[in-house]
Design a protein around this motif. Structure first.
Motif, short mmCIF file in Angstrom:
data_model
loop_
_atom_site.label_atom_id
_atom_site.label_comp_id
_atom_site.label_asym_id
_atom_site.label_seq_id
_atom_site.Cartn_x
_atom_site.Cartn_y
_atom_site.Cartn_z
N GLU A 175 -4.36 2.14 7.02
CA GLU A 175 -3.14 2.57 6.36
C GLU A 175 -2.35 1.39 6.45
O GLU A 175 -1.42 1.33 5.46
CB GLU A 175 -2.28 3.76 7.51
CG GLU A 175 -3.10 5.07 7.50
CD GLU A 175 -2.54 5.92 8.69
OE1 GLU A 175 -2.41 7.26 8.10
OE2 GLU A 175 -2.10 5.67 9.67
N ASP A 176 -2.18 0.62 7.56
CA ASP A 176 -1.26 -0.63 7.20
C ASP A 176 -1.72 -1.58 6.11
O ASP A 176 -0.94 -2.15 5.26
CB ASP A 176 -1.35 -1.54 8.53
CG ASP A 176 -0.76 -0.81 9.54
OD1 ASP A 176 0.06 0.03 9.55
OD2 ASP A 176 -1.03 -1.25 10.71
N SER A 177 -2.96 -1.67 5.74
CA SER A 177 -3.52 -2.63 4.79
C SER A 177 -3.19 -1.77 3.50
O SER A 177 -2.96 -2.57 2.45
CB SER A 177 -5.21 -2.69 4.69
OG SER A 177 -5.83 -1.50 4.81
N LEU A 178 -3.11 -0.57 3.34
CA LEU A 178 -2.90 0.17 1.97
C LEU A 178 -1.49 0.53 2.01
O LEU A 178 -0.97 0.56 0.73
CB LEU A 178 -3.56 1.68 2.18
CG LEU A 178 -5.39 1.62 2.00
CD1 LEU A 178 -5.78 2.94 2.49
CD2 LEU A 178 -5.85 0.94 0.84
N GLY A 179 -0.49 0.37 3.02
CA GLY A 179 0.84 0.57 2.65
C GLY A 179 1.27 1.88 2.69
O GLY A 179 2.36 2.19 2.12
N ILE A 180 0.26 2.93 3.11
CA ILE A 180 0.58 4.26 2.98
C ILE A 180 0.12 5.08 4.01
O ILE A 180 -1.05 4.67 4.46
CB ILE A 180 0.10 4.64 1.50
CG1 ILE A 180 0.78 6.00 1.22
CG2 ILE A 180 -1.53 4.63 1.67
CD1 ILE A 180 0.38 6.33 -0.02
N ARG A 181 0.55 5.97 4.53
CA ARG A 181 0.17 7.16 5.49
C ARG A 181 -0.91 8.05 4.93
O ARG A 181 -0.67 8.61 3.82
CB ARG A 181 1.23 7.80 6.13
CG ARG A 181 0.90 8.85 7.30
CD ARG A 181 1.98 9.48 8.06
NE ARG A 181 2.75 8.56 8.81
CZ ARG A 181 2.43 7.84 9.78
NH1 ARG A 181 1.18 8.48 10.72
NH2 ARG A 181 3.00 7.19 10.49
N LEU A 182 -2.00 8.12 5.69
CA LEU A 182 -3.19 8.90 5.13
C LEU A 182 -3.17 10.32 5.81
O LEU A 182 -3.46 11.45 5.39
CB LEU A 182 -4.56 8.18 5.22
CG LEU A 182 -4.60 7.08 4.69
CD1 LEU A 182 -5.87 6.11 4.62
CD2 LEU A 182 -4.36 7.15 2.96
N SER A 209 -3.67 16.39 9.91
CA SER A 209 -3.64 16.97 8.35
C SER A 209 -3.46 15.90 7.40
O SER A 209 -2.96 14.75 7.72
CB SER A 209 -2.63 17.84 8.27
OG SER A 209 -1.37 17.45 8.43
N LEU A 210 -4.08 16.04 6.38
CA LEU A 210 -4.15 14.91 5.29
C LEU A 210 -2.86 14.98 4.68
O LEU A 210 -2.14 16.16 4.20
CB LEU A 210 -5.45 15.25 4.27
CG LEU A 210 -6.68 14.93 4.75
CD1 LEU A 210 -7.71 15.18 3.93
CD2 LEU A 210 -6.90 13.31 4.90
N THR A 211 -2.30 13.91 4.34
CA THR A 211 -1.25 13.62 3.45
C THR A 211 -1.85 13.73 1.92
O THR A 211 -2.91 13.89 1.75
CB THR A 211 -0.34 12.29 3.44
OG1 THR A 211 -1.35 11.40 3.04
CG2 THR A 211 -0.09 12.22 4.77
N ALA A 230 -1.59 11.54 -0.46
CA ALA A 230 -2.28 10.43 -0.70
C ALA A 230 -3.70 10.27 -0.01
O ALA A 230 -4.68 9.80 -0.41
CB ALA A 230 -1.33 9.14 -0.29
N GLY A 231 -3.60 10.80 1.29
CA GLY A 231 -4.73 10.78 2.11
C GLY A 231 -5.95 11.90 1.50
O GLY A 231 -7.24 11.55 1.66
N SER A 232 -5.58 13.05 0.84
CA SER A 232 -6.46 13.90 0.27
C SER A 232 -7.15 13.16 -0.86
O SER A 232 -8.40 13.30 -1.22
CB SER A 232 -5.71 15.26 -0.20
OG SER A 232 -5.36 16.16 0.70
N THR A 233 -6.36 12.29 -1.64
CA THR A 233 -7.06 11.75 -2.72
C THR A 233 -7.96 10.57 -2.37
O THR A 233 -8.93 10.23 -3.05
CB THR A 233 -5.70 11.26 -3.82
OG1 THR A 233 -5.17 11.96 -4.15
CG2 THR A 233 -6.31 10.41 -4.99
#
Length: 327
Positions: A43-50, A59-61, A63-66
């Motif tokens: 998540e840190d490397s992508l800069g987004i919460r999954l 549960s998936l966010t 962005a996490g689902s995609t």
């Protein structure tokens, strides 16, 4: 960045599939804290919460689902590449995940699996025993042993053996209530119903007059055949059982056949089932071949017990598109 994140993507995909960090840790052979660190680093490397994390569930966010859809495909391609290399070596590695029916698995699979693992010491086995049909793909299983009649689907099945079903009851029950002579008589009897079928209150038969069905009035329902067999031994009613569960009780006289001239729809086949894939992993292929050999070498006879002559399985090596009603 992709190369550095491959481990994290693999861990993240397993967390989603297992719906927990602890489940993913168990499947991956890692600690729960290590799994959590992999996901956090990703998540840190992508800069987004999954993932949304609470004390009770994950549960998936959005962005996490995609991201998971792409991760799952990438992980599958990596596994396929690894399996291809394993094929060249001819030695199965990793974890073989198997689903099997509870009673059948307890009685007949421990020695089979132990012998297989002795042949391939680099392989680990994760076996899940349950009487309901699992979703092999969604739940991450490599294959299943299924005992049922077949339906068409995207599953591939290899037949291991045939099995028969039989109506049975205790001598005490029949002494009190009498022996039914035809399926319609069952409406006046206490019956014990197995619930892992589409309609446990309707029993189907084949006889000299063709197929027939009867609506029964169970006094007991259960989703496990071993349980219903014990209930029948105690005189609670008539049960429909596969022969591998009741063979010893029939031989000892604890249970006796009921209307043996009518075959039940309970009978069918025992199959090794696996998802349709472009590349069948070596570990799955070798284990299925091992199962076929064990059934041919006497496991089918052991399963049927002293009560019936074994029918040889025809077309042993044929793969067919199939699905299954129950485990």
């Amino acid at each position: 960045m992709l190369i550095g994140n491959l481990d994290g993507m693999t861990v993240f995909a397993r967390v989603v599939e297992e719906q927990s960090f602890s489940g993913a840790a168990r499947k991956l052979g890692m600690s729960k804290s290590a799994v959590s660190k992999h996901v956090t680093k990703l998540e840190d490397s992508l800069g987004i919460r999954l993932l949304n994390r609470t004390t009770r569930r994950l549960s998936l966010t959005d962005a996490g689902s995609t991201f998971y859809l792409h991760c799952a495909r990438i992980v599958e391609e990596i596994e396929t590449a690894e399996h291809a290399l394993t094929d060249l070596r001819g030695t199965p590695r990793g974890i073989l995940r198997i689903s099997a029916p509870l009673t059948f698995g307890q009685r007949f699979l421990p020695n089979v699996i132990a012998d297989f693992m002795e042949l391939y010491p680099g392989l680990k086995v994760d076996i899940h025993l349950a009487d309901h049909m699992v979703d092999l793909v969604a739940e991450g299983f490599d294959m299943a042993v299924r005992i049922t009649r077949l339906r068409d689907s995207s599953m591939i099945a290899r037949k291991l053996a045939d099995f028969n079903g039989q109506l049975v009851a205790s001598p005490d029950y029949l002494a009190k209530r009498g022996m039914p002579r035809k399926p319609a008589d069952l409406s006046d009897h206490d019956v014990i119903a197995y619930t892992n079928v589409p309609n446990p209150n309707v029993w189907e038969f084949e006889g000299t007059d063709g197929p027939t069905s009867v609506r029964v009035n169970p006094v007991l329902w259960c989703n496990n055949g071993e349980f219903t067999a014990v209930a029948a031994k105690r005189g609670l009613g008539i049960a429909a059982e596969p022969e591998f569960i009741i063979a010893e009780a029939l031989h000892s006289g604890e249970l006796v056949p009921v209307m043996p001239e009518y075959s039940t729809r309970l009978g069918g086949g025992i199959y090794a089932v696996y998802p349709e894939r472009r590349h069948l992993p070596t570990k799955v292929r070798l284990f299925i071949d091992f199962l076929v050999k064990r059934f041919n070498d006497g496991l089918a006879t052991e399963m049927r017990g002293p009560c019936a002559k074994i029918n040889k399985v025809e077309h042993q090596g044929r793969d067919v598109l199939s699905d299954v009603l129950e485990s």
